[in-house]
Design a protein around this motif. Structure first.
Motif, PDB file in Angstrom:
ATOM      1  N   LYS A  47       0.838  -1.204   0.000  1.00 45.07           N
ATOM      2  CA  LYS A  47       0.000   0.000   0.000  1.00 45.07           C
ATOM      3  C   LYS A  47       0.871   1.253   0.000  1.00 45.07           C
ATOM      4  O   LYS A  47       0.600   2.214  -0.749  1.00 45.07           O
ATOM      5  CB  LYS A  47      -0.907  -0.010   1.227  1.00 45.07           C
ATOM      6  CG  LYS A  47      -1.836   1.202   1.304  1.00 45.07           C
ATOM      7  CD  LYS A  47      -2.727   1.115   2.542  1.00 45.07           C
ATOM      8  CE  LYS A  47      -3.656   2.329   2.604  1.00 45.07           C
ATOM      9  NZ  LYS A  47      -4.548   2.282   3.788  1.00 45.07           N
ATOM     10  N   GLU A  74      -5.257   7.347  -2.905  1.00 41.72           N
ATOM     11  CA  GLU A  74      -5.030   6.338  -1.881  1.00 41.72           C
ATOM     12  C   GLU A  74      -5.324   4.955  -2.455  1.00 41.72           C
ATOM     13  O   GLU A  74      -6.396   4.731  -3.034  1.00 41.72           O
ATOM     14  CB  GLU A  74      -5.961   6.594  -0.674  1.00 41.72           C
ATOM     15  CG  GLU A  74      -5.796   5.604   0.453  1.00 41.72           C
ATOM     16  CD  GLU A  74      -4.561   5.880   1.292  1.00 41.72           C
ATOM     17  OE1 GLU A  74      -4.269   5.066   2.188  1.00 41.72           O
ATOM     18  OE2 GLU A  74      -3.909   6.924   1.077  1.00 41.72           O
ATOM     19  N   PRO A  75      -4.396   4.010  -2.355  1.00 43.79           N
ATOM     20  CA  PRO A  75      -4.631   2.671  -2.904  1.00 43.79           C
ATOM     21  C   PRO A  75      -5.819   1.994  -2.228  1.00 43.79           C
ATOM     22  O   PRO A  75      -6.009   2.110  -1.014  1.00 43.79           O
ATOM     23  CB  PRO A  75      -3.333   1.926  -2.588  1.00 43.79           C
ATOM     24  CG  PRO A  75      -2.314   3.000  -2.413  1.00 43.79           C
ATOM     25  CD  PRO A  75      -3.041   4.152  -1.795  1.00 43.79           C
ATOM     26  N   ILE A 111      -4.367  -3.395  -3.878  1.00 39.92           N
ATOM     27  CA  ILE A 111      -3.411  -4.204  -3.107  1.00 39.92           C
ATOM     28  C   ILE A 111      -3.532  -5.677  -3.462  1.00 39.92           C
ATOM     29  O   ILE A 111      -2.525  -6.387  -3.607  1.00 39.92           O
ATOM     30  CB  ILE A 111      -3.639  -3.997  -1.596  1.00 39.92           C
ATOM     31  CG1 ILE A 111      -3.411  -2.533  -1.218  1.00 39.92           C
ATOM     32  CG2 ILE A 111      -2.746  -4.913  -0.781  1.00 39.92           C
ATOM     33  CD1 ILE A 111      -3.787  -2.188   0.213  1.00 39.92           C
TER      34      ILE A 111
END
Length: 258
Positions: free
Chosen positions: A129, A139-140, A145
């Motif tokens: 991440k 933001e991942p 992920i």
């Protein structure tokens, strides 16, 4: 749980002494005057109260011997700090002390164990991440992920959730120099709150003072939901006798409630 013989800390609980109200009052006055022997007798005579309290914690998988010993510490504190002039029964004062001591013990020993493999997966997911965050303009997400791992999305989610510090029911939310207020104290539970617990103990204490027939009548009337006529037919006395015995039993029980 404690209906038959149970050995806790080497004690046969079925043989524990139960003090009468008069005996408790005499011992409490003696303890106030510094009588150490009376103090020991008062503690021994209230060990069944500790047993009653630890029943509410028996579904936590804790060792009963440990809970009993911790509960006894709360009982000793209650004996040493009880003020006979406050006008309440000793058990009404002692039960919250015992519960508080057990809560503190559970709070301090409430370790949640996460498997090594789950922790490793979670830490790897966090590293991924962080690495993705440096190359992406956002933001991942979990989906981002998961693409890096050859494992199901649910495993990643569970692993990340497992390493998040949980909010314990025993975490303090307020403290003002005295006893703290914990999360548990702010959770409403009308079926098992301390007031209900105290009332239950007081009810059982009062029931023990009735004779066998009076106790049976109240159990049939108020726990089994039978009418006075049904009770009279079952135990072989008139309905008028049932009514009289019931009223007398209730009158006697009222004397033991604060």
């Amino acid at each position: 749980m404690f209906s038959n013989k149970v050995d806790i800390c080497g004690i046969n609980t079925s043989k524990l002494k139960v003090l009468t109200s008069a005996e408790k009052e005499t011992l409490l006055r003696a303890v106030r005057d510094g009588d150490s022997e009376a103090r020991g007798k008062l503690i021994d005579g209230n060990l069944k109260l500790v047993l009653s309290v630890i029943q509410r914690f028996n579904n936590r998988g804790e060792n009963l011997d440990d809970l009993f010993q911790v509960g006894c510490i709360g009982l000793i504190k209650a004996v040493d700090n009880f003020d006979i002039t406050i006008g309440v029964k000793f058990s009404t004062y002692a039960v919250p002390m015992i519960i508080g001591e057990i809560r503190r013990y559970l709070r301090d020993n409430n370790a949640i164990r996460v498997s090594r493999s789950m922790r490793d997966l979670a830490y790897k997911a966090l590293q991924v991440k962080e690495s993705l965050a440096k190359t992406m303009s956002r933001e991942p997400t979990i989906e981002d992920i998961v693409k890096v791992f050859d494992v199901p999305k649910e495993d990643i989610v569970n692993a990340l959730d497992a390493i998040v510090d949980p909010i314990s029911l025993f975490d303090p939310v307020y403290s003002d120099g005295g006893d703290s207020i914990y999360v548990m104290d702010q959770v409403s539970d009308e079926k098992s709150n301390d007031d209900v617990w105290l009332e239950d103990i007081a009810l059982r204490d009062a029931m023990r003072r009735l004779n066998g027939r009076e106790k049976k009548i109240l159990m049939m009337r108020f726990f089994d939901g039978k009418t006075q006529t049904e009770v009279s037919e079952e135990i072989g006395i008139s309905q008028a006798q049932v009514s009289r015995l019931e009223k007398n039993a209730l009158s006697q029980m009222k004397k033991y409630f604060v």
